[in-house]
Design a protein around this motif. Structure first.
Motif, mmCIF file in Angstrom:
data_model
loop_
_atom_site.group_PDB
_atom_site.id
_atom_site.type_symbol
_atom_site.label_atom_id
_atom_site.label_comp_id
_atom_site.label_asym_id
_atom_site.label_seq_id
_atom_site.Cartn_x
_atom_site.Cartn_y
_atom_site.Cartn_z
ATOM 1 N N VAL A 107 -0.390 -2.942 -2.316
ATOM 2 C CA VAL A 107 0.507 -2.176 -1.452
ATOM 3 C C VAL A 107 0.300 -2.687 -0.036
ATOM 4 C CG1 VAL A 107 1.104 0.115 -0.559
ATOM 5 C CG2 VAL A 107 0.331 -0.133 -2.929
ATOM 6 N N GLU A 108 1.383 -2.910 0.672
ATOM 7 C CA GLU A 108 1.293 -3.346 2.056
ATOM 8 C C GLU A 108 2.300 -2.566 2.889
ATOM 9 O OE1 GLU A 108 2.819 -7.543 2.548
ATOM 10 O OE2 GLU A 108 2.547 -7.443 0.387
ATOM 11 N N LEU A 109 2.148 -2.654 4.212
ATOM 12 C CA LEU A 109 3.031 -1.881 5.081
ATOM 13 C C LEU A 109 2.991 -2.415 6.497
ATOM 14 C CD1 LEU A 109 1.067 0.093 7.002
ATOM 15 C CD2 LEU A 109 0.736 1.167 4.788
ATOM 16 N N ASN A 110 3.954 -1.968 7.274
ATOM 17 C CA ASN A 110 3.972 -2.140 8.724
ATOM 18 C C ASN A 110 3.947 -0.740 9.319
ATOM 19 O OD1 ASN A 110 4.480 -5.066 9.034
ATOM 20 N ND2 ASN A 110 6.371 -4.584 7.953
ATOM 21 N N THR A 111 3.380 -0.621 10.491
ATOM 22 C CA THR A 111 3.426 0.639 11.216
ATOM 23 C C THR A 111 3.604 0.327 12.694
ATOM 24 O OG1 THR A 111 2.315 2.753 11.600
ATOM 25 C CG2 THR A 111 0.903 0.806 11.434
ATOM 26 N N SER A 118 -0.929 7.229 12.364
ATOM 27 C CA SER A 118 -0.740 6.470 11.117
ATOM 28 C C SER A 118 -1.834 5.426 10.945
ATOM 29 C CB SER A 118 0.643 5.814 11.070
ATOM 30 O OG SER A 118 0.718 4.697 11.928
ATOM 31 N N HIS A 119 -2.284 4.811 12.045
ATOM 32 C CA HIS A 119 -3.346 3.806 11.958
ATOM 33 C C HIS A 119 -4.590 4.424 11.339
ATOM 34 C CE1 HIS A 119 -1.395 1.835 15.760
ATOM 35 N NE2 HIS A 119 -0.599 1.810 14.704
ATOM 36 N N LYS A 120 -4.974 5.582 11.835
ATOM 37 C CA LYS A 120 -6.151 6.272 11.308
ATOM 38 C C LYS A 120 -5.971 6.583 9.828
ATOM 39 C CE LYS A 120 -9.107 10.279 11.891
ATOM 40 N NZ LYS A 120 -9.311 11.560 12.519
ATOM 41 N N PHE A 121 -4.786 7.083 9.469
ATOM 42 C CA PHE A 121 -4.512 7.413 8.070
ATOM 43 C C PHE A 121 -4.658 6.173 7.183
ATOM 44 C CE2 PHE A 121 -1.648 7.629 4.445
ATOM 45 C CZ PHE A 121 -2.085 8.794 3.825
#
Length: 138
Positions: A107-111, A118-121
């Motif tokens: 699983v990958e993502l951009n934020t 969201s970074h912490k999550f």
């Protein structure tokens, strides 16, 4: 309750997706884009409180040379009134199990850079930063 949103119901996510961006994209443009997205390797998972959609997460399915069969999560949003209750963690556990059952291995993502919560999550979910995401509008 977590479930995949039917293609015919994809427009129900627009009010939540609209809250993600500082810039405004018209509802008509969003409808057109989501109509096109559901014809590609895209699904959208939803979180429901009874019949009310309170969270969404787009799922792009592909194979990448560096990560194999991969799912890129996109436009993750949970309504403000439901945050801080462990729902995001439960949602991602459901997503991990769903994509594993479909035969995917990563699983990958951009934020957004300024979305510190969201970074912490994602750090707590054991995601690693591999690079930067760049965009050029043509």
């Amino acid at each position: 309750m977590f479930k995949i949103i039917e293609k015919e119901e994809i427009h129900t996510i627009i009010p939540l997706v609209e809250k993600l961006n500082d810039y405004k994209i018209s509802v008509n443009v969003l409808k057109g884009r989501f109509n096109e997205m559901v014809t590609q390797n895209y699904e959208c998972a939803g979180i429901y409180d009874n019949d009310t959609l309170i969270g969404v997460c787009g799922l792009w399915f592909c194979t990448r040379h560096y990560s194999g069969k991969s799912v890129e999560v996109d436009h993750v949003y949970i309504d403000d009134n439901y945050r801080g209750k462990g729902l995001g963690k439960d949602f991602f556990t459901w997503i991990y199990n769903y994509v594993i059952l479909k035969g995917y291995e990563s699983v990958e993502l951009n934020t957004y850079v300024n979305n510190y919560a969201s970074h912490k999550f994602y750090y707590n979910e054991d995601f690693k930063i591999l690079g930067y995401h760049f965009l050029k509008k043509l």
